[in-house]
Design a protein around this motif. Structure first.
Motif, PDB file in Angstrom:
ATOM      1  N   ASN A 268      -1.124   3.322  -7.485  1.00 44.63           N
ATOM      2  CA  ASN A 268      -0.088   4.275  -7.868  1.00 44.63           C
ATOM      3  C   ASN A 268      -0.194   4.706  -9.324  1.00 44.63           C
ATOM      4  O   ASN A 268       0.138   5.847  -9.673  1.00 44.63           O
ATOM      5  N   VAL A 272      -3.912   9.601  -9.069  1.00 40.49           N
ATOM      6  CA  VAL A 272      -3.825  11.045  -9.306  1.00 40.49           C
ATOM      7  C   VAL A 272      -4.576  11.431 -10.577  1.00 40.49           C
ATOM      8  O   VAL A 272      -5.364  12.388 -10.586  1.00 40.49           O
ATOM      9  N   PHE A 306       1.883  10.854  -1.681  1.00 39.62           N
ATOM     10  CA  PHE A 306       1.148  11.427  -2.806  1.00 39.62           C
ATOM     11  C   PHE A 306       1.223  12.953  -2.869  1.00 39.62           C
ATOM     12  O   PHE A 306       0.645  13.552  -3.787  1.00 39.62           O
ATOM     13  N   GLU A 308       3.784  15.018  -3.589  1.00 36.05           N
ATOM     14  CA  GLU A 308       4.466  15.490  -4.790  1.00 36.05           C
ATOM     15  C   GLU A 308       3.701  15.148  -6.065  1.00 36.05           C
ATOM     16  O   GLU A 308       3.579  15.995  -6.960  1.00 36.05           O
ATOM     17  N   PRO A 309       3.169  13.919  -6.231  1.00 33.50           N
ATOM     18  CA  PRO A 309       2.372  13.646  -7.433  1.00 33.50           C
ATOM     19  C   PRO A 309       1.166  14.574  -7.570  1.00 33.50           C
ATOM     20  O   PRO A 309       0.832  15.001  -8.686  1.00 33.50           O
ATOM     21  N   ARG A 312       2.527  17.970  -8.684  1.00 30.55           N
ATOM     22  CA  ARG A 312       2.931  17.940 -10.097  1.00 30.55           C
ATOM     23  C   ARG A 312       1.716  17.940 -11.014  1.00 30.55           C
ATOM     24  O   ARG A 312       1.723  18.569 -12.080  1.00 30.55           O
ATOM     25  N   CYS A 313       0.668  17.228 -10.616  1.00 26.63           N
ATOM     26  CA  CYS A 313      -0.547  17.195 -11.418  1.00 26.63           C
ATOM     27  C   CYS A 313      -1.169  18.580 -11.517  1.00 26.63           C
ATOM     28  O   CYS A 313      -1.566  19.022 -12.602  1.00 26.63           O
TER      29      CYS A 313
END
Length: 380
Positions: A268, A272, A306, A308-309, A312-313
């Protein structure tokens, strides 16, 4: 001198009927006769609703080998008389059926094709993408007129509850006091499943749809990050790995040495950044890639957690891709590791939604020691 390479056919093979969330333990079995306390939490987070296992539910036995799964996907590309002679077969998988010989020759044996070049690529999720790059380069260099690349996984045999019984009995008290010891192994029982996919690469386009592969970029962050996902080894006191050959045979079953393990905290914190943000930033700078050029974004996501991460990235990089351009079949086909990109591409390829001129970007992360792959294609 190089030539254009076209991905002209796709195929996927998923064994038996889909297994819903409520039936997983009926197929894989319980550990110590107890229902998993982590199951519902993990399934709620990963978003997977059904998956496939190469286990015959009427007998409870493994019904296919990894080589047979892979050969079934290759055959689904079409008859040899239709495809034409294949000069190169490249396979990628995490867990072949045996240590030796390699997976590719076993698949070749299943197919019974005439003599040709065969190459096996090792790894975890990225193994299938590595296989695709070798096949692509072989055609691009002129060494092969046609090549087949595959990705496959057969994880259910090592996820069976019976595989963990000895460890459960040996460490019952420790597991009760520190459930995180078991979580890193139990976690993946609800994440991974079986399947295989294949693609045909040629020098010229074929049929109503072909994808010209523009480039495939692979990279590893192993120089800065430790092992996160592994099998056939155990962590030692220094935090490194002791491979199975350095441990005693009587300990393999007791410690579930061949179970697939993952350090969820390490995953975690780094997945990303290390597999998407940093390598994609380098690709954008080197290749001038723009988000506006991408009609289809195909991310291999091990879990819906994953989504949303990743979004966002991309936004933080000024590389946001609208969600309507994303494609994933994780919920229905499950996380099949090295096979997932193939199975995902096959569904989109056959859907009729890809139009000439569309550009596709596939993103394939791997948590083994944080590697990643990016594949860029244009429909013709």
């Amino acid at each position: 001198m190089t030539t254009d390479v076209f991905l002209t056919r796709t195929a996927a093979f998923l064994p038996f009927s889909p297994v819903g969330n409520e039936d997983i333990e009926e197929v894989l079995g319980r550990i110590g006769g107890r229902a998993s306390r982590a199951r519902r939490l993990i399934l709620r987070s990963n978003g997977i609703e059904s998956r496939h296992y190469a286990i015959d539910r009427s007998t409870g036995l493994q019904a296919m080998t990894n080589a047979q799964l892979t050969a079934s996907a290759v055959r689904a590309l079409g008859d040899p008389e239709d495809i034409g002679r294949v000069d190169c077969l490249v396979t990628g998988t995490s867990l072949p059926d045996q240590l030796l010989p390699n997976h590719a020759v076993m698949v070749h044996g299943e197919l019974g094709w005439p003599r040709l070049e065969v190459v096996a690529c090792a790894g975890i999720c990225l193994a299938g993408t590595t296989a695709l790059k070798h096949a692509w380069l072989s055609v691009r260099a002129g060494d092969a007129q046609r090549a087949v690349a595959t990705g496959s996984e057969l994880v259910s045999p090592v996820m069976r509850g019976s595989r963990f019984e000895a460890e459960f009995e040996h460490q019952l008290e420790a597991l009760e006091k520190r459930p995180e010891i078991a979580f890193e192994k139990d976690f993946l029982r609800w994440m991974l499943s079986d399947g295989a996919g294949a693609v045909l690469l040629e020098r010229v386009p074929r049929g109503p749809l072909s994808l010209r592969i523009e480039w495939i970029d692979l990279s590893s962050a192993a120089h800065e990050l430790p092992v996160c996902m592994y099998s056939g080894a155990d962590r030692n006191a220094e935090g490194g790995l002791d491979g199975w050959a350095r441990t005693q045979p009587q300990d393999w079953h007791r410690d579930s040495t061949f179970a697939i393990k993952q350090d969820v905290r390490l995953l975690n914190e780094n997945i990303v950044r290390a597999t998407l943000g940093e390598p994609l930033a380098a690709i954008v700078e080197r290749r001038g890639l723009k988000a506006a050029d991408i009609d289809w974004f195909l991310p291999h996501l091990s879990s819906n957690y994953f989504v949303e991460p990743v979004a966002r990235c991309l936004e933080a990089m000024d590389f946001a891709i609208p969600r309507e351009r994303w494609f994933s079949n994780l919920a229905r086909k499950g996380n099949t590791g090295a096979a997932s990109p193939y199975i995902m591409l096959d569904e989109l390829f056959r859907s009729g939604r890809i139009k000439p001129g569309h550009k596709l970007l596939m993103f394939v992360p791997e948590s083994g020691r944080f590697s990643s792959g990016f594949i860029y294609m244009e429909a013709v």
